[in-house]
Every structure is written in C-alpha cells, then in structure tokens.
Scaffold this active site. Structure first.
Site, mmCIF file in Angstrom:
data_model
loop_
_atom_site.group_PDB
_atom_site.id
_atom_site.type_symbol
_atom_site.label_atom_id
_atom_site.label_comp_id
_atom_site.label_asym_id
_atom_site.label_seq_id
_atom_site.Cartn_x
_atom_site.Cartn_y
_atom_site.Cartn_z
ATOM 1 C CB SER A 135 -0.971 -0.043 1.180
ATOM 2 O OG SER A 135 -1.997 0.910 1.044
ATOM 3 N NE ARG A 203 -9.166 2.835 9.841
ATOM 4 C CZ ARG A 203 -8.040 2.289 9.387
ATOM 5 N NH1 ARG A 203 -7.417 2.858 8.364
ATOM 6 N NH2 ARG A 203 -7.540 1.211 9.945
ATOM 7 C CG ASP A 280 -5.987 -3.576 -4.094
ATOM 8 O OD1 ASP A 280 -6.624 -2.540 -3.815
ATOM 9 O OD2 ASP A 280 -4.793 -3.740 -3.783
ATOM 10 C CG HIS A 309 -5.629 -2.333 -0.345
ATOM 11 N ND1 HIS A 309 -4.559 -2.272 -1.221
ATOM 12 C CD2 HIS A 309 -5.291 -1.543 0.722
ATOM 13 C CE1 HIS A 309 -3.626 -1.468 -0.720
ATOM 14 N NE2 HIS A 309 -4.046 -1.027 0.450
ATOM 15 C CG ASP A 310 -7.172 -4.723 4.656
ATOM 16 O OD1 ASP A 310 -6.395 -3.803 4.350
ATOM 17 O OD2 ASP A 310 -8.029 -4.621 5.561
#
Length: 339
Positions: A135, A203, A280, A309-310
């Site tokens: 990232s 967030r 992602d 993505h994680d």
C-alpha cells in the site's frame, strides 16, 4: 521507543524540516544483511513486535518465516509525517517551540524515502538486501527502487500500482473533505480531547475500499445489531478505533502524499517482485501488469483473495512463498556467490 536523528531534510517543495527524527524497530540478526520494511497508511514501526504483542507483519517476519530473522536483520521506520514517534504534525517545531499541527509542510513519497535513506546511513547501514512494503509502503518500495537502485538488491512491492489511480484519489478526497469540513477540526488546531466525527467518517470510507464486497456480504449477511445493521456498527467501531490512536493532521499529510505517487515513467534497474490481490479497488492489478512488463528486471504475481486490498496483511500462506523465493533468488544467492 527508539529513534534516530537525521538533522535537516530539504523536501521536494523546497521547505526545510529541522531536527528530523525517525522512530524505528530493529529486529533479527543484527550482523546479517538488512531488510527495510515499509508500513501502510495507518501502520507503525512495529512490524515484528514481541511474542506478547506481535507486530502487524508478524505472520511474515520471524525465525524460519518468509522474511527469516535468523538470516536477516529487519528495520521498520515510522514514516515521516506519521504520529508514532517520527517527525510529523504532532512534533515540536524547533522554530516556534510548539507542535507543527496544521503548519506541517506537505510531503511526497520521495521525501519519506530520502528521510529513511539518511536514517539508515545514521544507523551505519550502507546497503539493503531488500525493501518490502504494501500500500503506501509499496509506494515507498517503488520509490526506493527508482531513487536508489544501487542501494538494494531487490524490491518487493505489494498491493500497489505505479501511480495512484483516480479511484484511490477520489476516496482520499472524501476522507480529506470529511476531516477538513468538520467544525471541530478548526483548521487543524482541534482540541485533542474532542474526537472528530469527520475523522471517523474518513476512516469508514477507507475501510470500505480495503476489503471486497464479497467479504463484507459474507461476513455480515445483513445481520442486525439492535436497530442498526452489524456492518454499520463495524464501521462505527473502526472509525472510533482509529480516532483514538491516530492524529488527523498526520492522516491528511499522508493521504495527500499518496495522491502524488507516480513512477509510471520510471525504468527500474533493480530486481522487482510485484504482488497484486484480487478485488483490490485501490490498486488493481491491471494497472500494474503493463508497467511491470516494460521493466527489465520485474515480475508480477496475482493472489486470489476475498480480502481485496487488505490481502497483503492476511492469508500469508497464499503468498509468502513468493517473498521467500524472491529473497532466496536475489539475496541469499548473491551472498553465497560472494562467500
């Protein structure tokens, strides 16, 4: 907390930061080749951690693991502009004697890498076996390979693309606007005892992009928690959790730095392994493939995962062998050849 001083740093903006410090973790075999680990947006320097408090990449790094701490020493810096001990908006501005807060200058990914290069030199490290990051950390990894190809043997960039695409910039814009337009933000001079709802919302927006729709749907299944859906409670919790541990001014500095990431026109001479993850949204593999194909010493792998993505933070059994093999190919083989 361990820090290293690097003195003055001239930024790409031509602003100067004075008395710069970077907080870091150093683990593994201190006499062995060094590997630099680069954390993501809200990460910190504790990639390895301790047995009682494992770090965020303890599944990848350790004795006998893909990044073997018996064969390497591992260094992780808290990023410049961060809020876990490195110089950032919470730091004291030596010119004023007060925290920088909103007056902290804008940064680029290259500024962060140049700061870390100076920090490594201050620690007596004149070469890296590898730079590994995902990232925002993957952005830094690509910049390391671009700026200092002779300083490292290989770069391993996870969940990243050669430039930050418009989709990612769009979500960063939502986060930035949510924070800056919160009345309690007060142009960055917010009361530290007041939790900013705009920061929590920023967030939440980010969390939606980090994992796939398949994972969200499978995990929550429209289940209720009182009058709310469980997914709503989950996002509320994640927003509060970050707001309790992270500085919103630092978050803004790092988001804006991510937006500037662009090495699309660079040709990297260093060995590069790029790993992308299915679903992602922020760093889709289709943006990475054509760029990797035009690099002289690069290869690309895709990992299928519902984590999106994680993926670079979980399911190590699906992809850590690629990291192990890259290190074996370019680092361990080189050390044997020099022996």
């Amino acid at each position: 907390m361990t820090t290293v001083s690097i003195g003055q740093l001239t930024l790409e903006s031509n602003d100067n930061l004075h008395e710069v410090e970077l907080a870091y973790e150093r683990a593994g075999n201190k006499s062995a080749p060094a590997i630099l680990i680069c954390h993501a947006l809200t990460g910190d320097q504790y990639a390895v951690g301790t047995p009682g408090e494992p770090g965020w990449w303890a599944g990848l790094i350790g004795p006998g693991k893909a990044v073997d701490t018996e064969l390497f020493q591992v260094i992780t810096f808290n990023v410049l502009g961060g809020c876990n001990g490195s110089t950032g908006p919470l730091s004291i501005n030596p010119k004023t004697g007060s925290p920088y807060r909103a007056s902290f200058p804008e940064l680029t990914i290259r500024d962060m890498v140049r700061a870390e290069r100076k920090a490594l030199e201050a620690l007596g490290i004149d070469h890296l076996a590898a730079v590994i990051g995902g990232s925002l950390g993957g952005m830094k990894t690509l910049e390391w390979a671009r700026l200092y190809p002779e300083f490292l043997d290989t770069a391993i960039a996870l969940a990243v693309t050669p430039y930050y695409g418009d989709y990612g910039v769009a979500f960063n814009h939502i986060g930035i606007q949510a924070i800056e337009n919160d009345p309690d933000f007060q142009d960055g001079e917010y009361d530290p005892n007041v939790r900013l709802k705009g920061f929590e919302i920023a967030r939440m927006a980010g969390m939606v992009t980090y994992r796939s729709g398949q994972l969200f749907n499978g995990r929550f299944g429209r289940a209720r928690c009182g009058e709310d859906f469980e997914v709503q409670s989950y996002l509320d919790y994640q927003g509060r959790k970050l707001a309790d541990r992270f500085d919103p001014n630092s978050y803004l500095v790092l988001l804006k730095a991510m937006n500037t990431h662009d090495v699309e026109e660079a040709e990297l001479s260093a060995e590069l392994l790029s790993i992308s993850y299915s679903h992602d949204l922020l760093y889709p593999g289709e943006l990475m493939v054509p760029w990797v194909e035009n690099q002289p010493n690069a290869k690309w792998e895709k990992i299928n995962t519902d984590f999106g993505h994680d993926g670079f933070l979980v399911e190590f059994e699906k992809w850590d062998h690629h990291v192990r093999n890259q290190l074996k190919k370019t680092v361990i083989a080189k050390s044997h050849a020099l022996a």
